[in-house]
Write an enzyme that holds these catalytic residues in place. Sequence first.
Site, mmCIF file in Angstrom:
data_model
loop_
_atom_site.group_PDB
_atom_site.id
_atom_site.type_symbol
_atom_site.label_atom_id
_atom_site.label_comp_id
_atom_site.label_asym_id
_atom_site.label_seq_id
_atom_site.Cartn_x
_atom_site.Cartn_y
_atom_site.Cartn_z
ATOM 1 C CG LEU A 153 -0.400 0.011 2.636
ATOM 2 C CD1 LEU A 153 0.123 1.356 3.073
ATOM 3 C CD2 LEU A 153 -1.492 -0.439 3.593
ATOM 4 C CG ASN A 211 9.420 -0.694 -1.833
ATOM 5 O OD1 ASN A 211 8.396 -0.591 -2.515
ATOM 6 N ND2 ASN A 211 9.407 -0.638 -0.518
ATOM 7 C CB CYS A 263 8.919 2.253 1.883
ATOM 8 S SG CYS A 263 7.581 1.801 2.998
HETATM 9 N N1 NAD Z 1 4.392 2.985 5.703
HETATM 10 C C1 NAD Z 1 4.236 2.422 4.517
HETATM 11 O O1 NAD Z 1 3.775 3.038 3.551
HETATM 12 C C2 NAD Z 1 4.606 0.978 4.314
HETATM 13 C C3 NAD Z 1 4.197 0.322 3.150
HETATM 14 C C4 NAD Z 1 4.527 -1.018 2.983
HETATM 15 C C5 NAD Z 1 5.286 -1.671 3.949
HETATM 16 N N2 NAD Z 1 5.695 -1.008 5.089
HETATM 17 C C6 NAD Z 1 6.448 -1.741 6.098
HETATM 18 O O2 NAD Z 1 5.561 -2.040 7.164
HETATM 19 C C7 NAD Z 1 6.267 -2.009 8.413
HETATM 20 C C8 NAD Z 1 5.586 -1.049 9.364
HETATM 21 O O3 NAD Z 1 5.683 0.257 8.806
HETATM 22 P P1 NAD Z 1 4.819 1.473 9.384
HETATM 23 O O4 NAD Z 1 5.054 2.619 8.483
HETATM 24 O O5 NAD Z 1 3.420 1.019 9.627
HETATM 25 O O6 NAD Z 1 5.571 1.696 10.786
HETATM 26 P P2 NAD Z 1 5.091 2.574 12.029
HETATM 27 O O7 NAD Z 1 6.321 3.038 12.688
HETATM 28 O O8 NAD Z 1 4.062 3.566 11.581
HETATM 29 O O9 NAD Z 1 4.331 1.525 12.984
HETATM 30 C C9 NAD Z 1 4.951 0.501 13.684
HETATM 31 C C10 NAD Z 1 4.197 0.315 15.004
HETATM 32 O O10 NAD Z 1 4.663 -0.879 15.642
HETATM 33 C C11 NAD Z 1 4.627 -0.671 17.038
HETATM 34 N N3 NAD Z 1 5.426 -1.710 17.697
HETATM 35 C C12 NAD Z 1 6.777 -1.865 17.707
HETATM 36 N N4 NAD Z 1 7.107 -2.980 18.396
HETATM 37 C C13 NAD Z 1 5.957 -3.554 18.811
HETATM 38 C C14 NAD Z 1 5.636 -4.742 19.542
HETATM 39 N N5 NAD Z 1 6.587 -5.563 19.975
HETATM 40 N N6 NAD Z 1 4.347 -5.012 19.783
HETATM 41 C C15 NAD Z 1 3.373 -4.180 19.347
HETATM 42 N N7 NAD Z 1 3.610 -3.059 18.637
HETATM 43 C C16 NAD Z 1 4.884 -2.741 18.367
HETATM 44 C C17 NAD Z 1 5.135 0.761 17.185
HETATM 45 O O11 NAD Z 1 4.779 1.314 18.438
HETATM 46 C C18 NAD Z 1 4.420 1.443 16.005
HETATM 47 O O12 NAD Z 1 3.173 1.990 16.398
HETATM 48 C C19 NAD Z 1 7.715 -1.652 8.063
HETATM 49 O O13 NAD Z 1 8.453 -2.831 7.920
HETATM 50 C C20 NAD Z 1 7.567 -0.960 6.716
HETATM 51 O O14 NAD Z 1 8.743 -1.073 5.947
HETATM 52 C C21 NAD Z 1 5.359 0.298 5.279
#
Ligand code: NAD
Length: 440
Positions: A153, A211, A263
């Site tokens: 996404l 990516n 990302c």
């Molecule tokens: N943001 C994007 O557009 C996107 C798109 C595709 C993939 N991703 C991938 O998805 C993953 C998450 O990205 P994001 O942007 O949502 O990150 P983010 O930082 O917005 O969210 C991560 C959340 O995980 C929580 N967290 C950390 N450790 C935890 C635990 N042990 N238990 C419960 N919660 C915990 C944090 O408090 C935080 O709220 C990454 O690997 C990223 O590369 C992100």
Amino acid sequence: MRVAMIGTGYVGLVSGTCFSDFGHDVTCVDTDIAKIERLKAGIMPIFEPGLDDLVARNVAGGRLHFTTDLPAAVAHADVVFIAVGTPSRRGDGHADLSYVHAAAREIARAAKGFTVVVTKSTVPVGTGADLEAIIREDVPEADIAVVSNPEFLREGAAIEDFKRPDRIVVGTDDPRAREVMAALYRPLSLNAAPLLFTERANAELIKYASNAFLAMKITFINEMADLCEKVGGDVQEVARGIGLDRRIGPKFLHAGPGYGGSCFPKDTLALARTAQEAGTPLRLIETVTTLNETRKAAMGRRVLEALSVPPRGATVAVLGLTFKPNTDDMRDSPAINIVQSLIDRGVKIRAYDPVGMEEARKVLPEGIHYASGAYECAEGADALVIVTEWDAFRALDLDRLKAQLRSPIVVDLRNIYPPEDLISRGFTYVGIGRGDLVTG
Ligand SMILES: NC(=O)c1ccc[n+]([C@@H]2O[C@H](COP(=O)([O-])OP(=O)(O)OC[C@H]3O[C@@H](n4cnc5c(N)ncnc54)[C@H](O)[C@@H]3O)[C@@H](O)[C@H]2O)c1
């Protein structure tokens, strides 16, 4: 189906909410107590168009829950997603998997009965196998299959992307896990979204390769923009001409200040790192990461060169701070480099972003004047820089803007204005990749 989403950030909150909208029973878990309390009170911790309504609807429907109690959420779940952050590890660019490992350990201890654990976080190839080993070591009796299901996404269009994806990639060779994942995504496959089952390692690689390819496409057109500037071309026209070739396509061919976001920067670095460790360096991707950093650093210089007064004591108005429109995400935004390099040279900054100012305050240096709107931002400035192409900036009243500025100079790093519109009103114009129009 009962789903636990570990990590309620940009990906976890959107994915969890969309799964609940399909009728699954979803519990979103986070260690951030304030975030969970806000969600329980109906306050969104991030800006994502349409998310507040979708969350409210599914909470009201009793299908979407928020908690900090991971064991309780996992004990009742058929599928547990890991959607925690995987930032760049300081020093070597490798993905920092400490959050993923910690979550996997907690899940293993809490799971009851056969449980599918899915990495939705972007994780390097081999992580699924490592997680299985970690879980087996910690809780040998756990009946768990680790599946890779990377997320594609885009922030700003996340709900639409999740509900109508180009494809869903699921990496597993466990038949029970495959059945669970097929049932989970059935509402989407009814929407004709291709569900691609593959080996786990392939799924992990597909995410990074996608990516890296997109980052490369952006970097390609950015280099073409530089060439256009030197030889008198217009990169907008060149991109249109290239993009009409269906083998290439028009997307990700918009020249700009360099890619940012949560990302591309970290994922290209991590992929390059993986390849180096495997003894097969990806020189193309290594070059992309270097070029992008150089580009971001060069944008501040571009603004300084456009000024008609010395930088020390000059004021620059910055429109747009987030790494792209329709998000409040400031991670690796080019605005950070630009603002910092201007401040380093003694420039005063006035800034405005439609939704990103709260996040921007956390990462930008102190002393910035945050404006209430685009026109107020321009007041008394010696130049105006468009860093993010928010819709709200696309049709500004240029005469009003000119009246606000001390010097009528516009540096349009997203090429959202036809140069003629500015030049005909007496602005000095600097764009990206528009060779014969670099200044009016
Ligand atoms: N943001 C994007 O557009 C996107 C798109 C595709 C993939 N991703 C991938 O998805 C993953 C998450 O990205 P994001 O942007 O949502 O990150 P983010 O930082 O917005 O969210 C991560 C959340 O995980 C929580 N967290 C950390 N450790 C935890 C635990 N042990 N238990 C419960 N919660 C915990 C944090 O408090 C935080 O709220 C990454 O690997 C990223 O590369 C992100």
